[in-house]
Design an enzyme around this catalytic site. Sequence first.
Site, PDB file in Angstrom:
ATOM      1  N   HIS A 143       0.807  -1.235   0.000  1.00 22.45           N
ATOM      2  CA  HIS A 143       0.000   0.000   0.000  1.00 22.45           C
ATOM      3  C   HIS A 143       0.837   1.282   0.000  1.00 22.45           C
ATOM      4  O   HIS A 143       0.316   2.354  -0.272  1.00 22.45           O
ATOM      5  CB  HIS A 143      -0.929   0.051   1.219  1.00 22.45           C
ATOM      6  CG  HIS A 143      -1.930  -1.066   1.254  1.00 22.45           C
ATOM      7  ND1 HIS A 143      -2.793  -1.323   0.215  1.00 22.45           N
ATOM      8  CD2 HIS A 143      -2.198  -2.002   2.207  1.00 22.45           C
ATOM      9  CE1 HIS A 143      -3.556  -2.363   0.526  1.00 22.45           C
ATOM     10  NE2 HIS A 143      -3.209  -2.793   1.724  1.00 22.45           N
ATOM     11  N   ASP A 180      -3.078 -11.004  -1.853  1.00 17.90           N
ATOM     12  CA  ASP A 180      -3.498 -10.434  -0.565  1.00 17.90           C
ATOM     13  C   ASP A 180      -4.945  -9.971  -0.753  1.00 17.90           C
ATOM     14  O   ASP A 180      -5.329  -9.539  -1.836  1.00 17.90           O
ATOM     15  CB  ASP A 180      -2.585  -9.245  -0.241  1.00 17.90           C
ATOM     16  CG  ASP A 180      -2.856  -8.652   1.125  1.00 17.90           C
ATOM     17  OD1 ASP A 180      -2.051  -8.896   2.038  1.00 17.90           O
ATOM     18  OD2 ASP A 180      -3.872  -7.928   1.281  1.00 17.90           O
ATOM     19  N   HIS A 182      -6.423  -7.423   0.154  1.00 14.12           N
ATOM     20  CA  HIS A 182      -6.559  -5.990  -0.131  1.00 14.12           C
ATOM     21  C   HIS A 182      -5.937  -5.654  -1.484  1.00 14.12           C
ATOM     22  O   HIS A 182      -4.943  -6.270  -1.877  1.00 14.12           O
ATOM     23  CB  HIS A 182      -5.873  -5.163   0.973  1.00 14.12           C
ATOM     24  CG  HIS A 182      -6.448  -5.407   2.332  1.00 14.12           C
ATOM     25  ND1 HIS A 182      -5.905  -6.326   3.210  1.00 14.12           N
ATOM     26  CD2 HIS A 182      -7.531  -4.883   2.945  1.00 14.12           C
ATOM     27  CE1 HIS A 182      -6.634  -6.344   4.328  1.00 14.12           C
ATOM     28  NE2 HIS A 182      -7.633  -5.484   4.193  1.00 14.12           N
ATOM     29  N   ASP A 269      -4.578 -13.054   4.329  1.00 12.78           N
ATOM     30  CA  ASP A 269      -5.793 -12.423   4.881  1.00 12.78           C
ATOM     31  C   ASP A 269      -7.054 -12.684   4.057  1.00 12.78           C
ATOM     32  O   ASP A 269      -8.127 -12.181   4.395  1.00 12.78           O
ATOM     33  CB  ASP A 269      -5.592 -10.909   5.118  1.00 12.78           C
ATOM     34  CG  ASP A 269      -4.910 -10.206   3.970  1.00 12.78           C
ATOM     35  OD1 ASP A 269      -4.699 -10.829   2.917  1.00 12.78           O
ATOM     36  OD2 ASP A 269      -4.580  -8.998   4.130  1.00 12.78           O
TER      37      ASP A 269
END
Length: 395
Positions: A143, A180, A182, A269
């Site tokens: 990120h 992931d 996200h 995740d």
Amino acid sequence: MSKKTALFDPKKFLNLYGLDELERLRLERNPFWNRIRFETTWQLPVMAEITDHSNIELVPMRLATREELGLFHDPSYIETIELFGNQGTAFASRFGLDTESCPVFPQMDQYSNYLVGSAIDAVMGVASGKYRNAFSFFGGLHHALESKAGGFCYYNDCVIAIKKYREEYPNKRVLYLDTDVHHGDGTQHAFYDDPNVMTISVHELSMGFYPGTGRVEEIGSGDGEGYNVNIPLPPLTDDHEYWRVFEDAIVPLWLAFTPDFVFWDVGADAHMLDPLADLMLTNDTYNRMSKTVRQLVELSDGKLAVVGGGGYNPVSTAKIWTMVLADIAKVPLPSTLPAEWIRLCQDFDLEIKRGGWTDRPFRTEEETFVNIRRAVTDSVSNVQNLLFPIHGIEK
Ligand SMILES: [Zn+2]
């Protein structure tokens, strides 16, 4: 050609004291930056004696240089992080720092910097033939932007390592695969107009879910058009639907792109027990994904570096990373979890539901499944319609 898998030994990283200070300073434990998460995940392959196998070489983590950090990040941002890691400054909000997910804590510059050094050594070590492949457990800080922290990420180790590789091997192409849960927004941003780095991110996209980007229509710009791939998924997507995405969207794009190097941000995740996200994958999918990624790399004589990414249930995250490590290093897993590790988890008040590596099978209820199936089908067809023609792939 080496037969070894490089695994980055976090001894120096875990010896830093900053995480303890962070816990002391904050009432709520940070889901990423906490000692229980790091200790639990690292100790599983150690206690399962996988790290003792001759196929694995433990490589000490090292700090990246200023010059390396500067391959992506602004000098003023690097300076602020370094300053913050010691005393703090007044520029917090400008750089996305001192927030719930990116707290300021002692030595945070070193914690995030060690992950960059490891990612670079992973990629460059594999590229030069020193290692067969490599795994950096705590990396995958996808990120972070040039001068902004976000979602637990201060420095973007993925971007920096890929940029370093591209600098050394300008004629080679990189596939960045981000599973992931996200969206890999920082990495997407870094290579948005670059046709030599294909980024594929498969992630949850739902109301209010971080970071909120990652629509199929974000396909790259300029020369990079068609080389940025996003596959958004609805909450409750299960193994079956996820695998359809992998086979019908990811594999054809991968084969058409023919990467020389694959950089995989695993992200534990998307697992069904993860407290921060809503996908319902079991370890079966991670196991299948690892074998598929490894085989696709092997079949094309390609190269592979892996980073752990997110994962906020320490028990399932430890199992997933260890399974992937054992797979890429071709080391057999013991049939059950080590008793010593189960005791460690219990000491941390973590619940262990099963003594083995698998999960109880999960299938979404019929009623919900119809809606999920429709949303996943939409995502896959949008990817096929928008991107397949650019790469000459027939549906
Ligand atoms: Zn994540």
